[in-house]
Structures are given as C-alpha cells and as structure tokens.
Scaffold this active site. Structure first.
Site, mmCIF file in Angstrom:
data_model
loop_
_atom_site.group_PDB
_atom_site.id
_atom_site.type_symbol
_atom_site.label_atom_id
_atom_site.label_comp_id
_atom_site.label_asym_id
_atom_site.label_seq_id
_atom_site.Cartn_x
_atom_site.Cartn_y
_atom_site.Cartn_z
ATOM 1 N N LEU A 40 42.760 -2.248 1.236
ATOM 2 C CA LEU A 40 42.703 -1.961 -0.535
ATOM 3 C C LEU A 40 42.659 -0.480 -1.200
ATOM 4 O O LEU A 40 41.447 -0.362 -1.752
ATOM 5 C CB LEU A 40 41.764 -3.133 -1.290
ATOM 6 C CG LEU A 40 41.924 -3.410 -2.902
ATOM 7 C CD1 LEU A 40 43.182 -4.317 -2.991
ATOM 8 C CD2 LEU A 40 40.602 -4.157 -3.277
ATOM 9 N N GLY A 41 43.784 0.306 -0.688
ATOM 10 C CA GLY A 41 43.614 1.507 -1.208
ATOM 11 C C GLY A 41 44.621 1.550 -2.279
ATOM 12 O O GLY A 41 44.803 0.601 -3.000
ATOM 13 N N SER A 65 34.947 -1.723 3.505
ATOM 14 C CA SER A 65 34.004 -2.103 2.538
ATOM 15 C C SER A 65 34.189 -2.970 1.553
ATOM 16 O O SER A 65 35.470 -2.983 0.990
ATOM 17 C CB SER A 65 32.986 -0.602 1.933
ATOM 18 O OG SER A 65 33.958 -0.180 1.327
ATOM 19 N N ARG A 68 52.542 0.918 8.505
ATOM 20 C CA ARG A 68 53.333 1.579 9.745
ATOM 21 C C ARG A 68 53.394 0.692 10.589
ATOM 22 O O ARG A 68 52.452 -0.295 10.657
ATOM 23 C CB ARG A 68 52.215 2.735 10.234
ATOM 24 C CG ARG A 68 52.177 3.967 9.464
ATOM 25 C CD ARG A 68 53.586 4.669 9.516
ATOM 26 N NE ARG A 68 53.240 6.215 8.795
ATOM 27 C CZ ARG A 68 53.790 6.453 7.792
ATOM 28 N NH1 ARG A 68 54.360 5.279 6.944
ATOM 29 N NH2 ARG A 68 53.441 7.393 7.051
ATOM 30 N N GLU A 92 60.879 3.565 15.181
ATOM 31 C CA GLU A 92 61.902 3.562 14.370
ATOM 32 C C GLU A 92 62.703 4.723 14.668
ATOM 33 O O GLU A 92 62.131 5.895 14.985
ATOM 34 C CB GLU A 92 61.355 3.919 12.932
ATOM 35 C CG GLU A 92 60.341 2.629 12.356
ATOM 36 C CD GLU A 92 59.639 2.969 11.030
ATOM 37 O OE1 GLU A 92 59.829 4.080 10.491
ATOM 38 O OE2 GLU A 92 58.992 2.164 10.819
ATOM 39 N N HIS A 118 62.563 1.410 6.418
ATOM 40 C CA HIS A 118 61.402 2.277 6.098
ATOM 41 C C HIS A 118 61.846 3.112 4.778
ATOM 42 O O HIS A 118 61.955 4.371 4.903
ATOM 43 C CB HIS A 118 60.898 3.286 7.109
ATOM 44 C CG HIS A 118 59.692 3.841 6.803
ATOM 45 N ND1 HIS A 118 58.971 4.471 7.881
ATOM 46 C CD2 HIS A 118 59.206 4.260 5.759
ATOM 47 C CE1 HIS A 118 57.760 4.881 7.435
ATOM 48 N NE2 HIS A 118 57.654 4.711 6.068
HETATM 49 P P1 NAP Z 1 44.752 5.101 1.065
HETATM 50 O O1 NAP Z 1 44.510 4.893 -0.450
HETATM 51 O O2 NAP Z 1 43.886 5.765 2.192
HETATM 52 O O3 NAP Z 1 44.501 3.193 1.766
HETATM 53 C C1 NAP Z 1 44.382 3.001 2.974
HETATM 54 C C2 NAP Z 1 43.613 1.724 3.224
HETATM 55 O O4 NAP Z 1 43.457 1.862 4.596
HETATM 56 C C3 NAP Z 1 42.256 1.705 2.755
HETATM 57 O O5 NAP Z 1 42.051 0.400 2.192
HETATM 58 C C4 NAP Z 1 41.189 2.030 3.709
HETATM 59 O O6 NAP Z 1 40.068 1.205 3.804
HETATM 60 C C5 NAP Z 1 41.974 1.423 4.988
HETATM 61 N N1 NAP Z 1 41.627 2.162 6.454
HETATM 62 C C6 NAP Z 1 41.787 3.447 6.476
HETATM 63 N N2 NAP Z 1 41.335 3.700 7.812
HETATM 64 C C7 NAP Z 1 40.928 2.721 8.245
HETATM 65 C C8 NAP Z 1 40.225 2.240 9.283
HETATM 66 N N3 NAP Z 1 39.963 3.131 10.401
HETATM 67 N N4 NAP Z 1 39.899 0.840 9.730
HETATM 68 C C9 NAP Z 1 40.334 -0.065 8.748
HETATM 69 N N5 NAP Z 1 40.829 0.324 7.696
HETATM 70 C C10 NAP Z 1 41.148 1.591 7.408
HETATM 71 O O7 NAP Z 1 46.445 4.968 1.419
HETATM 72 P P2 NAP Z 1 47.573 4.721 0.728
HETATM 73 O O8 NAP Z 1 47.887 5.756 -0.216
HETATM 74 O O9 NAP Z 1 47.320 3.296 0.046
HETATM 75 O O10 NAP Z 1 48.784 4.560 1.714
HETATM 76 C C11 NAP Z 1 48.827 3.577 2.897
HETATM 77 C C12 NAP Z 1 49.645 3.961 3.929
HETATM 78 O O11 NAP Z 1 50.890 3.083 3.383
HETATM 79 C C13 NAP Z 1 49.913 4.884 4.130
HETATM 80 O O12 NAP Z 1 48.944 5.678 4.839
HETATM 81 C C14 NAP Z 1 51.378 4.987 4.875
HETATM 82 O O13 NAP Z 1 51.146 4.793 6.193
HETATM 83 C C15 NAP Z 1 51.768 3.872 4.283
HETATM 84 N N6 NAP Z 1 53.113 4.195 3.450
HETATM 85 C C16 NAP Z 1 54.236 3.464 3.776
HETATM 86 C C17 NAP Z 1 55.259 4.066 2.917
HETATM 87 C C18 NAP Z 1 56.828 3.230 3.300
HETATM 88 O O14 NAP Z 1 57.623 3.807 2.954
HETATM 89 N N7 NAP Z 1 56.734 1.961 3.680
HETATM 90 C C19 NAP Z 1 55.126 4.639 1.688
HETATM 91 C C20 NAP Z 1 54.141 5.260 1.527
HETATM 92 C C21 NAP Z 1 52.719 4.899 2.308
HETATM 93 P P3 NAP Z 1 38.654 1.496 3.420
HETATM 94 O O15 NAP Z 1 38.855 1.131 1.924
HETATM 95 O O16 NAP Z 1 37.745 0.618 4.105
HETATM 96 O O17 NAP Z 1 38.636 3.027 3.560
#
Ligand code: NAP
Length: 311
Positions: free
Chosen positions: A151-152, A175, A231, A260, A278
């Site tokens: 839930l980021g 958390s 990912r 990919e 993607h």
């Molecule tokens: P974010 O705000 O950093 O949220 C990431 C989530 O991952 C948080 O809920 C975090 O949990 C969790 N997390 C991080 N490290 C972890 C661990 N070691 N174990 C368990 N949970 C963990 O990131 P965002 O901006 O939402 O982006 C998320 C991801 O989406 C990016 O990193 C990227 O890989 C992907 N993405 C994909 C596309 C696409 O084109 N498909 C585009 C953009 C992004 P906590 O709250 O517990 O810290």
C-alpha cells in the site's frame, strides 16, 4: 568534455530535450559504457538512465567522477543502490507523476479479466456474435473483496479507485497504515485468502523476489484473480503458470513479467490471462512528466542544488 551520459531508448522529443539541457553522449544500453575511451568515462558526472538492465558496481566503477544516476521511472530495482551509496553516487527516480496511469491500467486489466473484454471483442470481430449469438456470461466485478499487496503511492491510488467499484478493501504492507477503514493483514497469505482479486503494487528487487509465493497463489485459489503491475520478480512465476494451467488460480492480469520482453510463451496459451506489454506509465502525458522530472534531477545535481526526488 562530456559531463552527462543518457543511457536508453529515449523518444525523439525526450532526446531533444536532453540535448538542449545537457548535450549528453547517448548510449543504447549500460553495457556500452565499457566501450567508451577512458578520458570520456573519467569526465562523466551524471547519468540519465532509462532501462531495466542491471546498473551495478562494475558499471559505476567505469565512471570514477560519477555523482548521480537519475532514473527514468519510479522503480529503481535495476540500479544497485547500495553500490551507489558506497561510492557517494546519488540515485533519483520519478515518483508520483505516474501513479494515476499505473492505477488506471491496473483497474482496466482487472475489468478486462473478469468481464472477458478481450475475448468478447474477438467474438464480435470474428463474426461469432452474428453467427452464434450472445457472448457467454462472465463474472461481476463490482462489490467484491479486493486486496492490495503493497500500500504505497500506487497501491493507494488503486485502492481509491476500487472504492468507486464498491469493493471491500483489504491490504498487506510491512506495517499497518492510516486508511479510511481498510482491513490490514500482517501476512500476504491471509490477505490472499480473504479476497477475490489481489493487486500487487510492491517495489521490485531482491527484497521482494517471489513475495507472491506458491502459498499466496494457492490461497487466492480457483476463483481468485491476480493483477500485477509491479515487477515480474515479485511473483513466483513458475508457481503462477502451474496454478493457471491447472485452474488452481482463477486468472491473472499482468503488465510485468520475468525476462521482458521475451516472456514465457506458456502465457500465450492460457485464456484466463490478460497480458500487457509493461505499459503502466505509458501515456504521452505521464512519460513527458517522468522525462521532465529526470531532467530536473540531473540539472539540480549539476547546479549543486538539492535533488528533487532522491531515493
Ligand atoms: P512505494 O510507494 O515505494 O510503495 C511500495 C510498496 O512496496 C510499499 O507498500 C512497501 O511497503 C512495499 N515494500 C517495499 N519494500 C518491501 C519489502 N522489502 N517487503 C515487503 N514490502 C515492501 O512505490 P510506488 O511508487 O507505489 O511503486 C511501486 C512499484 O510499482 C515500483 O517500485 C515499480 O516497480 C512498479 N511500477 C510499475 C509500473 C508499470 O509500468 N507497470 C510503473 C511504475 C511503477 P511498506 O509500506 O511496508 O514500506
């Protein structure tokens, strides 16, 4: 001498904007750094990086004056951040500007999966509607139970949209968070067991590799749907393919994969899978915002100013 290197396949207008701002040297991929003459490598202070190939310690050591790797994209799992920190190299990314696009695509993929819109469209195009009549019944999307794994920034945007679909929202993160009453699960298996559809919005990288494990997939079950926009690494892909092929997982909607774009061809034969290339952040507007934020980070570094979006 060149201060900035732009690595990756930039669109023409992005390349022109980089050229206007920094007159960088352009490389197709990070492996090409090794082919640069030593004096050029020694002059490079900034890299504008676009790509998913690993950018590790060995590549950084080719650029002894490097001070920043400005990533195009929020996911920086291709960059070895620990190696960068150890060398005093800053890493930046492009958060927030892409949240809406990625969340929109996640919702679209979920609806495509449960309402079978891709198959139904083919039914019309192939003349089946006229020849054989009404398309088969599928499943209701709204009013079910949805799980968000991670839930980021993006996970919250997906959850917010799901409220409009009258979904009962559950989530797992490391958390518990402040939410408008969404149900927290400390364990991803418990989350999967509690919902009809699970959206994966975790960061990538080694810490989350296989987080959607065989157990999570089995808990989601024959009626469950897995949507992954994070990912390919976050899901045990072999376990997911086995479960989909044998009906132990109801369906999947995937924007990201291992290897990919040379993805496992087993996916192509599974009708319950929605496949996207993607393209979560792939609108012209969002890519322009990402490219601009990447340039702002490089410019701030070269000017000695605070970085807008360090990781
Ligand atoms: P974010 O705000 O950093 O949220 C990431 C989530 O991952 C948080 O809920 C975090 O949990 C969790 N997390 C991080 N490290 C972890 C661990 N070691 N174990 C368990 N949970 C963990 O990131 P965002 O901006 O939402 O982006 C998320 C991801 O989406 C990016 O990193 C990227 O890989 C992907 N993405 C994909 C596309 C696409 O084109 N498909 C585009 C953009 C992004 P906590 O709250 O517990 O810290």
């Amino acid at each position: 001498m060149t201060e900035t290197v732009a690595i990756g396949s930039y669109k023409d207008h992005e390349r022109a904007a980089l050229d206007a701002a920094f007159a960088p040297l352009h490389l197709d991929h990070v492996g090409a750094l090794a082919d640069l003459p030593q004096d050029v490598r020694e002059s490079v202070r900034a890299v504008a990086y676009k790509g998913h190939r690993p950018f590790g310690a060995a590549e950084m050591d080719l650029l002894p004056a490097l001070g920043i790797i400005a990533n195009y994209g929020v996911g920086f799992d291709a960059i070895d951040v620990a190696a960068a920190r150890a060398r005093g190299v800053a890493v930046t990314n492009t958060p927030d500007v892409l949240n809406d696009d990625v969340a929109d695509l996640a919702i679209a993929m979920w609806l495509m999966q449960v309402r079978e819109t891709e198959h139904a469209s083919r039914w019309v195009r192939e003349g089946q509607w006229k020849a054989r009549g009404e398309y088969r019944l599928n499943r209701q999307a709204s009013g079910k139970r949805a799980g968000i794994l991670g839930l980021g920034r993006i996970g919250r945007e997906i959850a917010g949209r799901l409220q409009g679909f009258k979904m009962d929202i559950h989530y797992h993160a490391r958390s518990e968070k402040e939410t408008p009453g969404w149900t927290y699960h400390a364990d991803p298996v418990a989350l999967a067991a509690a919902v009809d559809v699970m959206f994966v919005a975790l960061v990538g990288g080694s810490a989350t590799a296989g987080y959607v494990s065989r157990e999570v997939i089995e808990a989601l079950g024959p009626e469950g749907v897995l949507v992954n926009i994070s990912r390919g690494t976050t899901v045990d892909e072999a376990a997911m393919l086995d479960a989909l092929e044998t009906g132990r997982l109801g369906g999947a909607a995937l924007d990201v994969f291992l290897n990919e774009p040379d993805i496992d061809p087993r996916f192509f034969a599974i009708p319950s899978v929605v496949i996207q290339p993607h393209q979560g952040s792939g609108s012209a507007e969002t890519r322009a915002a990402m490219a601009a934020l990447q340039r702002e980070n490089v410019a701030a570094f070269l000017a000695g100013l605070a970085l807008p979006t360090p990781v």
